[in-house]
Design an enzyme around this catalytic site. Sequence first.
Site, PDB file in Angstrom:
ATOM      1  N   ASN A 124     -12.180  -1.887  -4.729  1.00 65.53           N
ATOM      2  CA  ASN A 124     -12.053  -2.289  -6.128  1.00 65.53           C
ATOM      3  C   ASN A 124     -13.244  -3.184  -6.493  1.00 65.53           C
ATOM      4  O   ASN A 124     -13.421  -4.243  -5.914  1.00 65.53           O
ATOM      5  CB  ASN A 124     -10.725  -3.046  -6.304  1.00 65.53           C
ATOM      6  CG  ASN A 124     -10.623  -3.764  -7.620  1.00 65.53           C
ATOM      7  OD1 ASN A 124     -11.275  -3.414  -8.595  1.00 65.53           O
ATOM      8  ND2 ASN A 124      -9.794  -4.789  -7.650  1.00 65.53           N
ATOM      9  N   GLU A 146      -0.623 -17.776  -8.522  1.00 65.62           N
ATOM     10  CA  GLU A 146       0.197 -16.999  -9.451  1.00 65.62           C
ATOM     11  C   GLU A 146       1.685 -17.347  -9.325  1.00 65.62           C
ATOM     12  O   GLU A 146       2.405 -17.322 -10.315  1.00 65.62           O
ATOM     13  CB  GLU A 146      -0.016 -15.501  -9.222  1.00 65.62           C
ATOM     14  CG  GLU A 146      -1.396 -15.051  -9.646  1.00 65.62           C
ATOM     15  CD  GLU A 146      -1.613 -13.560  -9.517  1.00 65.62           C
ATOM     16  OE1 GLU A 146      -0.622 -12.808  -9.388  1.00 65.62           O
ATOM     17  OE2 GLU A 146      -2.781 -13.141  -9.561  1.00 65.62           O
ATOM     18  N   CYS A 148      -6.217  -6.439  -6.952  1.00 64.35           N
ATOM     19  CA  CYS A 148      -6.041  -5.901  -5.600  1.00 64.35           C
ATOM     20  C   CYS A 148      -5.452  -6.942  -4.652  1.00 64.35           C
ATOM     21  O   CYS A 148      -4.857  -6.587  -3.631  1.00 64.35           O
ATOM     22  CB  CYS A 148      -7.357  -5.356  -5.060  1.00 64.35           C
ATOM     23  SG  CYS A 148      -8.733  -6.513  -5.128  1.00 64.35           S
ATOM     24  N   HIS A 149      -5.565  -8.221  -4.991  1.00 63.60           N
ATOM     25  CA  HIS A 149      -5.004  -9.277  -4.141  1.00 63.60           C
ATOM     26  C   HIS A 149      -3.474  -9.239  -4.136  1.00 63.60           C
ATOM     27  O   HIS A 149      -2.852  -9.840  -3.268  1.00 63.60           O
ATOM     28  CB  HIS A 149      -5.504 -10.657  -4.595  1.00 63.60           C
ATOM     29  CG  HIS A 149      -5.094 -11.033  -5.985  1.00 63.60           C
ATOM     30  ND1 HIS A 149      -5.740 -10.538  -7.100  1.00 63.60           N
ATOM     31  CD2 HIS A 149      -4.094 -11.828  -6.441  1.00 63.60           C
ATOM     32  CE1 HIS A 149      -5.148 -11.017  -8.185  1.00 63.60           C
ATOM     33  NE2 HIS A 149      -4.143 -11.805  -7.815  1.00 63.60           N
ATOM     34  N   TYR A 159       0.848  -1.194   0.000  1.00 61.57           N
ATOM     35  CA  TYR A 159       0.000   0.000   0.000  1.00 61.57           C
ATOM     36  C   TYR A 159       0.883   1.244   0.000  1.00 61.57           C
ATOM     37  O   TYR A 159       0.608   2.214  -0.702  1.00 61.57           O
ATOM     38  CB  TYR A 159      -0.935  -0.002   1.219  1.00 61.57           C
ATOM     39  CG  TYR A 159      -1.896  -1.153   1.222  1.00 61.57           C
ATOM     40  CD1 TYR A 159      -3.079  -1.107   0.498  1.00 61.57           C
ATOM     41  CD2 TYR A 159      -1.624  -2.321   1.940  1.00 61.57           C
ATOM     42  CE1 TYR A 159      -3.965  -2.174   0.485  1.00 61.57           C
ATOM     43  CE2 TYR A 159      -2.502  -3.395   1.939  1.00 61.57           C
ATOM     44  CZ  TYR A 159      -3.669  -3.308   1.207  1.00 61.57           C
ATOM     45  OH  TYR A 159      -4.540  -4.373   1.201  1.00 61.57           O
TER      46      TYR A 159
END
Length: 166
Positions: free
Chosen positions: A126, A161, A134-135, A98
């Site tokens: 989002n 991922e 956003c993850h 962030y």
Amino acid sequence: MQYTQHYDSPLGGILLAADEVGLTGLWFDGAKYFAAGLDPAYRAEATPALLQAKRWLDIYFSGQEPDFTPPLHPCGSAFRQEVWALLRQIPYGQTTTYGALAVRLAAERGLAKMSAQAVGGAVGHNPISLIIPCHRVVGTDGSLTGYAGGIDKKARLLALEKDKKF
């Protein structure tokens, strides 16, 4: 007019919403802001944007990085739009914080600094989870903080991922 379709993912049900321009929402069932902004007069109908979003999800959940983005039409303030644009720049399989997003946004705006909490609020709202990733935003210490779909889902998405498989 908004249109919806459901998608069954390995992490649970997903509600997709789109208008004539593009995808307006992608929420895990039971997410904190589930269906926020969905027009009560929506129709359950497949549209080109919704079909493309389903194809994107099929590829994503197979452990591959999709090579296209369905048309997107997230609705939100100018500030939120700026933050969501930054989220789309986070590469597949990578994370940011962030604070790092706040530094980038401040630089883009020509400001000395920007509140990481304000950025976090925009990230948390989002409306198009996964496709606007956003993850991929974590705490300064790398901790998995804040995900409207649930921290357990965030952990599994990041693992997918990195490992390219479940």
